[in-house]
Design an enzyme around this catalytic site. Structure first.
Site: not given
Lengths: 477, 100
Positions: A80, A155, A179
């Site tokens: 990420k 996310s 997330s």
């Protein structure tokens, strides 16, 4: 639908062992899949093509031996884009850090690389990890590979899509209120949020420091277990990382569940839960009982309050953590400011997107003089009650099952104008971060429209080994 | 508790955010809705409960780490300045703070 073959680490390693392929070849194929799919899916914000090919080529000669020593030898991964990577852009999905090159690498990423992984790119996310759809990225939304009109969740949406679209077998995300687990649910993957403190947060750009944890995405429980074993453990750079010894997460997978007690909290199957999700989770529970698990009723009496508690505490911490983005030391700077205070305000207005500003505003409000006791301190008191609720529940069971999200994936744009509606979708996941527990998403069905549904298995603190064993017995592949 | 536009302006000042008029208007409505929602915590009597804190979280395995206070090398000046938007002679530069 462009969901590809379900790549796993064991598959790739067995092809390395037989000499059928090489890290260079696997890396080239990975880059080809990314080139073919990423333009539409927008899963990756940056592809580290040259460095990945060079690193893979350097492994070709010794790969047969390397796979016996290094658990991720020659395995392509993405992380990420809120995980710092020295000299490689780390944007947090924000204009604020669009051109930022970190001077150091996050501990979790360093450990992946030390275990032999080949980093091929950085994954799209909601700006500063704030959101549940990846629509809040300053660089455009990521799309769900099962149906590109739908969100992949967030996310860590890009990290989920990169696995679900078959780019890589495993990826890293971060999870502050769901997330990792919610995008894993929306993309049909296993996604693990470890116990708070299990994985070092050093080099993870902080959103809410008492809630953030890093964890893996994969197609099966075994691969997430393997990645957890690599990234877990104490780190002198993170004083909240635990000294607790790292467990053997790979042994005992695929066993039966005789003697295992699974807690079902009625509060998590009440009003507001989509019928398709309810049916899928119930079928998942039935798989556990078929393997010998015993079902017990547990109660989480304060579930009704978790969204309020979470959005007070998470935004308070965010408003403090994001104060550092001021246009002085790194990142974006607005031009033509005449005073220092104007420089701060303009930089932050132009550099941050709407959701980030909304959360900074809410967090500043709940911490401000006159409101601190009524909101922030009140929320911390209710957080203590939630922690006690889980302690009482775990006195009666080994793991707890809830849905991961109350609905199947939604369409891109469907909820983007209504922040509170999006927040309410986090009900089953945020409570786990507030209590600091480990939890895993397991796919448990498909909606009528062909989109994945997941269920959440929750373990006790630092009980990841048992949680993974239970999850592995229940997974359908 | 109602959130007024004056309140939003005050919070924006505290948060070092310069919001446009349009942003302020939208924020007033959205924050009011969110604050109205979180106000439901008032239903709970929490007078006998201690606020959660990291220090009390022994069960969360916090190592409460204290280490020997030994100096270790830091980033160093050159690297620390590498990402600065406007570095100058080993410093971060900003607009004039005093007497401007």
């Amino acid at each position: 639908m462009i969901v590809r073959e379900r790549l796993t680490i064991d598959q790739i390693h067995s092809m390395y062992a037989s000499g059928e392929t090489t890290p260079s070849e696997v890396c080239r194929q990975t880059l080809e899949r990314i080139d073919a799919g990423n333009g539409r899916l927008n899963a990756l914000l940056c592809v580290t093509r040259e460095s990945a090919l060079a690193r893979a080529a350097a492994m070709d000669a010794g790969i047969g031996e390397a796979i016996t020593r290094k658990p991720l030898a020659g395995i392509p991964v993405v992380v990420k884009d809120n995980l710092c990577t020295a000299g490689i852009p780390t944007t947090c999905g924000s204009r604020m850090l669009e051109h930022y090159l970190p001077p150091y690498t996050a501990t979790a990423v360093r450990r992946l690389l030390d275990a032999g992984a080949v980093l091929v790119g950085k994954a799209n996310l909601d700006e500063y990890a704030m959101g549940g759809s990846t629509e809040n990225s300053a660089f455009g939304p990521a799309r769900n590979p099962w149906n590109e009109d739908y969100v992949p969740g967030g996310s860590s949406g890009g990290s989920a899509v990169a696995v679900a679209a078959g780019f890589v077998p495993v990826s890293l995300g971060s999870d502050t209120g769901g997330s990792i687990r919610q995008p894993a649910s929306f993309c049909g993957l296993v996604g693990l949020k470890p116990t708070y403190g299990r994985v070092s947060r050093y080099g993870l750009v902080a959103f809410a420091s008492s809630l953030d944890q890093i964890g893996p995405f994969s197609w099966n429980v075994r691969d997430s277990a393997r990645v957890l074993g690599v990234i877990a453990g104490h780190d002198p750079h993170d004083s909240t990382s635990a000294a607790e010894p790292v467990g053997d997460y790979l042994s005992g997978l695929d066993g039966d569940l005789r003697g295992v007690r699974i807690g079902i909290p009625a509060e998590c199957f009440a009003e507001g839960l989509d019928d398709e999700v309810r049916a899928a989770v119930e079928s998942g529970i039935a798989r556990l009982t078929a393997r010998g698990a015993e079902i017990v009723e547990v109660s989480l009496p304060h579930m009704k309050y978790v969204i309020a508690v979470y959005y007070i505490i998470a935004t308070a911490e965010a408003s403090s953590n994001l104060a550092r983005f001021d246009g002085v030391r790194y990142g974006f700077r607005a031009d033509q400011a005449r005073t220092l205070s104007e420089l701060y305000r303009r930089t932050r207005d132009l550099g941050f997107g709407d959701e980030v500003k909304r959360r900074i505003m809410l967090g500043t409000f709940v911490l401000s003089s006159g409101y601190y006791d009524a909101y922030y301190e009140k929320a911390q008191r209710v957080r203590s009650m939630l922690v006690d609720d889980f302690a009482a529940a775990f006195a009666k069971c080994d793991a707890i099952i809830t849905p991961t999200a109350p609905t199947p994936p939604f369409r891109i744009g469907e909820k983007s104008d209504h922040p509170l509606a999006l927040y309410l979708g986090d009900i089953y996941t945020v409570t786990i971060n507030l209590a600091g527990l480990p939890a895993i998403n397991l796919p448990c069905g498909m909606s009528a429209s062909g989109l994945p549904i997941g269920m959440q298995l929750i373990g006790n603190h630092f009980d990841e080994a048992r949680l993974l064993r239970i999850a592995s017995a229940a997974e359908q592949l | 508790m109602p959130i007024t536009s004056a309140e939003v302006e005050k919070i924006a000042l505290l948060a070092n955010l310069e919001l446009t008029e349009k942003e302020k208007a939208a924020m007033t409505v959205q924050l009011a809705e969110i604050v109205d929602y979180i106000d439901q915590l008032n239903e709970l009597d929490t007078s006998a409960v201690r606020p959660w804190s990291q220090r009390s979280a022994g069960d969360m395995g916090s190592s409460a780490a204290t280490r020997e206070d030994q100096p270790v090398p830091g980033l160093g000046q050159a690297q620390a300045l590498e990402q600065a938007p406007d570095p100058d002679e080993g410093h971060f530069t900003v607009p004039r703070v005093i007497g401007g």
